[in-house]
Structure formats: structure tokens, C-alpha cells
Scaffold this motif. Sequence first.
Motif, short mmCIF file in Angstrom:
data_model
loop_
_atom_site.label_atom_id
_atom_site.label_comp_id
_atom_site.label_asym_id
_atom_site.label_seq_id
_atom_site.Cartn_x
_atom_site.Cartn_y
_atom_site.Cartn_z
N TRP A 132 5.84 20.24 -2.60
CA TRP A 132 6.39 18.94 -1.48
C TRP A 132 6.16 17.43 -1.64
O TRP A 132 4.67 17.52 -0.84
CB TRP A 132 7.56 19.45 -0.13
CG TRP A 132 9.41 20.25 -0.96
CD1 TRP A 132 8.34 21.83 -1.72
CD2 TRP A 132 10.35 19.77 -0.94
NE1 TRP A 132 10.05 21.91 -1.15
CE2 TRP A 132 11.02 20.82 -1.40
CE3 TRP A 132 10.83 18.54 -0.56
CZ2 TRP A 132 12.32 21.34 -0.87
CZ3 TRP A 132 12.05 18.43 -0.32
CH2 TRP A 132 12.79 19.65 -0.66
N HIS A 133 6.64 16.89 -1.43
CA HIS A 133 6.00 15.44 -1.04
C HIS A 133 6.61 14.25 -0.15
O HIS A 133 7.84 14.24 0.09
CB HIS A 133 5.16 14.81 -1.92
CG HIS A 133 6.06 14.15 -3.32
ND1 HIS A 133 5.47 13.36 -3.52
CD2 HIS A 133 7.14 14.13 -2.97
CE1 HIS A 133 6.18 12.86 -4.94
NE2 HIS A 133 7.12 13.76 -4.26
N LEU A 134 5.68 13.10 0.77
CA LEU A 134 6.19 12.11 0.92
C LEU A 134 5.71 11.17 1.10
O LEU A 134 4.74 11.18 0.76
CB LEU A 134 6.35 12.06 2.70
CG LEU A 134 7.48 13.44 3.48
CD1 LEU A 134 6.09 13.75 4.99
CD2 LEU A 134 8.39 13.38 3.90
N LEU A 135 6.60 9.36 0.79
CA LEU A 135 5.43 8.26 0.50
C LEU A 135 5.57 7.36 1.86
O LEU A 135 6.52 7.44 2.42
CB LEU A 135 5.98 7.49 -0.64
CG LEU A 135 6.14 8.14 -2.02
CD1 LEU A 135 6.50 7.73 -3.45
CD2 LEU A 135 3.90 8.67 -2.31
N LYS A 167 0.80 -1.41 0.23
CA LYS A 167 0.04 -0.20 0.00
C LYS A 167 1.09 1.13 -0.09
O LYS A 167 2.06 1.43 0.74
CB LYS A 167 -0.88 -0.59 0.86
CG LYS A 167 -2.14 -1.09 1.23
CD LYS A 167 -3.34 -1.18 0.58
CE LYS A 167 -4.32 -1.75 1.01
NZ LYS A 167 -4.99 -1.55 0.08
N LEU A 168 0.16 2.34 -0.75
CA LEU A 168 1.03 3.50 -0.65
C LEU A 168 0.29 4.68 -0.16
O LEU A 168 -1.57 4.50 -0.57
CB LEU A 168 1.70 3.90 -1.95
CG LEU A 168 2.43 3.60 -2.28
CD1 LEU A 168 2.77 3.68 -4.33
CD2 LEU A 168 3.84 3.78 -1.73
N VAL A 169 0.86 5.85 0.69
CA VAL A 169 0.33 6.82 1.31
C VAL A 169 0.98 7.79 0.46
O VAL A 169 2.21 8.32 1.07
CB VAL A 169 -0.11 6.87 3.07
CG1 VAL A 169 -0.37 8.37 2.92
CG2 VAL A 169 -1.29 5.82 3.03
N ARG A 170 0.39 8.97 0.09
CA ARG A 170 1.33 10.01 -0.68
C ARG A 170 0.80 10.90 0.45
O ARG A 170 -0.49 11.53 0.32
CB ARG A 170 0.91 10.41 -2.01
CG ARG A 170 2.03 11.29 -2.63
CD ARG A 170 1.52 11.76 -4.31
NE ARG A 170 2.37 12.73 -4.07
CZ ARG A 170 2.53 13.89 -5.70
NH1 ARG A 170 0.76 13.17 -6.07
NH2 ARG A 170 3.52 14.65 -5.70
N LEU A 171 1.36 12.27 1.43
CA LEU A 171 1.42 13.64 1.40
C LEU A 171 1.70 14.41 1.02
O LEU A 171 3.45 14.52 0.97
CB LEU A 171 1.68 12.87 3.67
CG LEU A 171 1.17 11.48 3.76
CD1 LEU A 171 2.18 11.66 5.85
CD2 LEU A 171 0.38 12.07 4.08
N THR A 172 1.26 15.14 0.86
CA THR A 172 1.92 16.69 -0.29
C THR A 172 1.90 17.93 0.42
O THR A 172 0.25 18.38 1.12
CB THR A 172 1.08 16.40 -1.52
OG1 THR A 172 1.24 15.09 -2.20
CG2 THR A 172 1.79 17.61 -2.67
N PHE A 173 2.45 18.90 0.39
CA PHE A 173 2.58 20.12 1.25
C PHE A 173 2.95 21.58 0.24
O PHE A 173 3.64 20.30 -0.62
CB PHE A 173 3.04 20.54 2.45
CG PHE A 173 3.41 21.29 3.04
CD1 PHE A 173 1.55 21.64 3.63
CD2 PHE A 173 3.42 22.55 3.06
CE1 PHE A 173 1.83 23.02 4.55
CE2 PHE A 173 3.83 23.53 3.15
CZ PHE A 173 2.66 24.16 4.77
#
Length: 198
Positions: free
Chosen positions: A166-169, A110-116
Motif C-alpha cells: 500500500w502507498h501514499l503520495l 515535488k513528490l514523495v512516495r511512502l510505501t508499506f
Amino acid sequence: TQFANGEANILVGTQMIAKGLHVPNVTLVGVVLADFGLHIPDYRSGERTFQVLCQVAGRAGRGPSPGKVIIQSYVPDHYAIEAARQQDYDSFYRHEIAFRKAQRYPPIGKLVRLTFSHQDQAISRKEVFRVAAILRRVAREWGITHLDLIGPAPAYPPRLRNMWRWHLLLRGANPQMLLDKTLLPPRWVVDIDPVTTN
């Protein structure tokens, strides 16, 4: 319409041409920089490249005359390019699923992408690093070891609609577990099982 009616003999365009264009008298299709999409930072880049190349190759030879497809690539032996050249879905699937298993990408993991996003590049960068540190600390405190935090990194493209992104996975069997234990501040976008990670 002009091209379909034979009023123009050459059509130059982007991958839009590959989708939905049905002109029976097309006998030659050329693809320049066919590997460009492979270098986009997205786990589905191979899949998308294979799909577009197969679609565009299907534009040639739809009428009574046979068709020819010429593909220019700097990495012609990449499995997505080679499988598209052969129109070999099974070969592409075997390579792609092996890659996804090794990396634990969907449909395996599973993936979750967090973007700011923010108008100020420095603020955007600072916030994503701050939240990444919080997520890592929470993961340690709760003993969440089956999860990878990838990034922070600039999103692709890094600037969109005047906002620096910018993002994190989060990647693993259950990334939601970490999110359930963390309160994200406003302005963060959470994308569960994102269609794209760029």
C-alpha cells in the motif's frame, strides 16, 4: 537473430521489441492496445506511452523500403497517442506540461512516495491508513496547507514477492517538511521524487 537474418518474417512480442532492435528490412509495425499504459496509475503514464510508441514506430522503414505503423487504441484522441502518431514531440510536451502544472507533478512540484509492505494484506492496509491519519494530523497541527496527501491506495501491482503493498503520495512544493515532523515506523520505504508512482 533469426528475424534479423530473414529466417522469420513476423515477430510478436512486448514493448521490449521497441527498444534497441535494429532490423533494416522491417516494413510494418503493429501495436495492439497502444493505450494500455495510459491506464496505469502513474503520473508519467502519458510520457511512457508516447515514448514507447515513438520508439516502436521507429522500427519500421529503416532500410530502403518505406515503413508503415498501425496503432490500435481505444482512446486514439488522447494527446499521447495523437502526438506519437504524428511523431510530434512539441505537441506532446505542451499537453504534458500543462497536465503536470495543473496537478503540481514534477518538474513543477515535488513528490514523495511512502510505501508499506507486509505478507498479511489486512496488516498492510491497516498500517497505511494509520500512518495517513498521523500525517494528516501533523499537517493540521503545523499548519501545513500547501501539501496534498494522496491515498492511501494499493500500490501497483498490489502484491509483489508475496508482500501486499500500500502507498501514499505527498505532493507539493516541499513535502519533506511534513516528513521532518513525523517519525515513520520501521518497514516504510520513502522515495523522494520517485521515478514511478505505481
